[in-house]
Design a protein around this motif. Structure first.
Motif, mmCIF file in Angstrom:
data_model
loop_
_atom_site.group_PDB
_atom_site.id
_atom_site.type_symbol
_atom_site.label_atom_id
_atom_site.label_comp_id
_atom_site.label_asym_id
_atom_site.label_seq_id
_atom_site.Cartn_x
_atom_site.Cartn_y
_atom_site.Cartn_z
ATOM 1 N N MET A 76 -35.901 18.267 12.680
ATOM 2 C CA MET A 76 -36.178 17.625 11.391
ATOM 3 C C MET A 76 -36.122 18.659 10.280
ATOM 4 N N SER A 77 -35.360 18.377 9.242
ATOM 5 C CA SER A 77 -35.215 19.334 8.149
ATOM 6 C C SER A 77 -36.498 19.447 7.338
ATOM 7 N N LYS A 78 -36.716 20.635 6.819
ATOM 8 C CA LYS A 78 -37.930 20.901 6.059
ATOM 9 C C LYS A 78 -37.854 20.265 4.678
ATOM 10 N N LYS A 79 -38.962 19.718 4.229
ATOM 11 C CA LYS A 79 -39.029 19.075 2.924
ATOM 12 C C LYS A 79 -38.793 20.075 1.807
ATOM 13 N N LYS A 80 -37.993 19.666 0.827
ATOM 14 C CA LYS A 80 -37.729 20.523 -0.327
ATOM 15 C C LYS A 80 -37.965 19.764 -1.626
ATOM 16 N N TRP A 81 -38.208 20.550 -2.689
ATOM 17 C CA TRP A 81 -38.334 20.001 -4.032
ATOM 18 C C TRP A 81 -37.246 20.620 -4.899
ATOM 19 N N TYR A 82 -36.745 19.849 -5.833
ATOM 20 C CA TYR A 82 -35.599 20.279 -6.624
ATOM 21 C C TYR A 82 -35.961 20.290 -8.108
ATOM 22 N N VAL A 83 -35.774 21.462 -8.727
ATOM 23 C CA VAL A 83 -36.029 21.612 -10.163
ATOM 24 C C VAL A 83 -34.710 21.495 -10.908
ATOM 25 N N VAL A 84 -34.673 20.616 -11.886
ATOM 26 C CA VAL A 84 -33.509 20.481 -12.775
ATOM 27 C C VAL A 84 -33.945 20.933 -14.162
ATOM 28 N N TRP A 85 -33.518 22.147 -14.539
ATOM 29 C CA TRP A 85 -33.838 22.659 -15.873
ATOM 30 C C TRP A 85 -32.907 22.054 -16.922
ATOM 31 N N LYS A 86 -31.670 21.865 -16.520
ATOM 32 C CA LYS A 86 -30.677 21.307 -17.441
ATOM 33 C C LYS A 86 -29.862 20.269 -16.694
ATOM 34 N N GLY A 87 -29.915 19.028 -17.161
ATOM 35 C CA GLY A 87 -29.203 17.944 -16.508
ATOM 36 C C GLY A 87 -29.379 16.664 -17.301
ATOM 37 N N VAL A 88 -29.016 15.534 -16.708
ATOM 38 C CA VAL A 88 -29.158 14.252 -17.398
ATOM 39 C C VAL A 88 -30.603 14.040 -17.808
ATOM 40 N N LYS A 89 -31.512 14.266 -16.867
ATOM 41 C CA LYS A 89 -32.948 14.165 -17.148
ATOM 42 C C LYS A 89 -33.661 15.316 -16.443
ATOM 43 N N PRO A 90 -33.946 16.411 -17.160
ATOM 44 C CA PRO A 90 -34.633 17.551 -16.539
ATOM 45 C C PRO A 90 -35.971 17.140 -15.931
ATOM 46 N N GLY A 91 -36.322 17.795 -14.834
ATOM 47 C CA GLY A 91 -37.585 17.489 -14.194
ATOM 48 C C GLY A 91 -37.615 18.014 -12.772
ATOM 49 N N ILE A 92 -38.574 17.534 -11.987
ATOM 50 C CA ILE A 92 -38.736 17.936 -10.590
ATOM 51 C C ILE A 92 -38.494 16.713 -9.713
ATOM 52 N N ASP A 100 -37.879 15.104 -5.594
ATOM 53 C CA ASP A 100 -38.234 15.387 -4.192
ATOM 54 C C ASP A 100 -37.130 15.017 -3.211
ATOM 55 N N THR A 101 -35.950 14.635 -3.713
ATOM 56 C CA THR A 101 -34.804 14.403 -2.830
ATOM 57 C C THR A 101 -33.555 14.997 -3.458
ATOM 58 N N TRP A 102 -32.633 15.442 -2.594
ATOM 59 C CA TRP A 102 -31.367 15.995 -3.074
ATOM 60 C C TRP A 102 -30.544 14.929 -3.790
ATOM 61 N N ILE A 103 -30.632 13.697 -3.328
ATOM 62 C CA ILE A 103 -29.865 12.610 -3.958
ATOM 63 C C ILE A 103 -30.284 12.439 -5.412
ATOM 64 N N ASP A 104 -31.587 12.459 -5.660
ATOM 65 C CA ASP A 104 -32.070 12.321 -7.045
ATOM 66 C C ASP A 104 -31.643 13.507 -7.901
ATOM 67 N N CYS A 105 -31.706 14.703 -7.322
ATOM 68 C CA CYS A 105 -31.272 15.904 -8.047
ATOM 69 C C CYS A 105 -29.788 15.802 -8.381
ATOM 70 N N LYS A 106 -29.011 15.346 -7.404
ATOM 71 C CA LYS A 106 -27.558 15.237 -7.589
ATOM 72 C C LYS A 106 -27.214 14.255 -8.710
ATOM 73 N N ARG A 107 -27.976 13.192 -8.816
ATOM 74 C CA ARG A 107 -27.743 12.204 -9.873
ATOM 75 C C ARG A 107 -27.917 12.815 -11.264
ATOM 76 N N GLN A 108 -28.810 13.795 -11.364
ATOM 77 C CA GLN A 108 -29.086 14.416 -12.657
ATOM 78 C C GLN A 108 -28.097 15.529 -13.000
#
Length: 207
Positions: A1-17, A19-27
């Protein structure tokens, strides 16, 4: 099982934190110069989001873009800018990269009927404005003495005549000069010593 990660978007569609790569990718997908990174814990992510992104973006990347000769004098955590022009005048573009790892931070152009000096000037101002907006302490390197002088004098001293083909370039020049006249900045600008250090990390590699 892969380890849980959090993704920080400093610059993107909607900057923020996120909890999934899919959400990060959307931004970040298709977003020009998106800045993002994964972290092992929510606490790390929160701390990073509130900080300067560059000190985190370089952590997992060796400073392979910095030459070994004379490198002790180079500030690795810096923004390097450069321009390229095919002809004089010709197709002109410019960009800025994080010097420690060569990651491209911005890339503008190409534009018709420009010059290399204009591109160097616009790259410097673009970098200054970006770093001020992000409240970043990074210095900037440029290998163009002309561009550095033009920025210090707040005037693009080009001899190029405006025409319909390069209207977009002169619009950028006007905006850059206005920014210099109406803003103050503390960002140090350093001359990149090409003869001693090799090509600047932002070089387009077309020589």
């Amino acid at each position: 099982m892969s380890k849980k990660k959090w993704y920080v978007v400093w610059k993107g569609v909607k900057p923020g934190i996120y909890d999934t790569w899919i959400d990060c990718k959307r931004q970040t997908d298709g977003f020009d110069s998106a800045l993002y990174k994964s972290f092992e814990s929510a606490e790390e992510a929160v701390k990073a989001y509130k900080s300067d992104p560059w000190k985190y973006l370089a952590k997992n990347n060796p400073a392979k873009q910095i030459p070994k000769t004379g490198s002790s004098r180079i500030i690795r955590q810096s923004l390097a800018v450069d321009a390229a022009c095919s002809g004089n005048p010709g197709l002109m573009e410019y960009r800025g990269v994080y010097a420690a790892n060569g990651e491209e931070i911005f890339h503008v152009g190409p534009f018709e009927q420009g010059t290399n000096n204009i591109g160097e000037f616009l790259a410097l101002v673009h970098g200054l404005a970006l770093l001020k907006k992000q409240n970043s302490p990074l210095p900037i390197y440029s290998d163009s003495a002309n561009a550095i002088t033009w920025v210090q004098n707040k005037k693009c001293k080009t001899k190029l005549e405006p025409c319909e083909a390069n209207r977009a370039i002169f619009d950028l020049i006007e905006r850059a000069e206005k920014w210099l006249r109406t803003n103050t900045y503390t960002t140090p600008i350093f001359k990149w010593e090409t003869k001693e250090w090799g090509e600047i990390p932002a070089d387009f590699g077309r020589k």
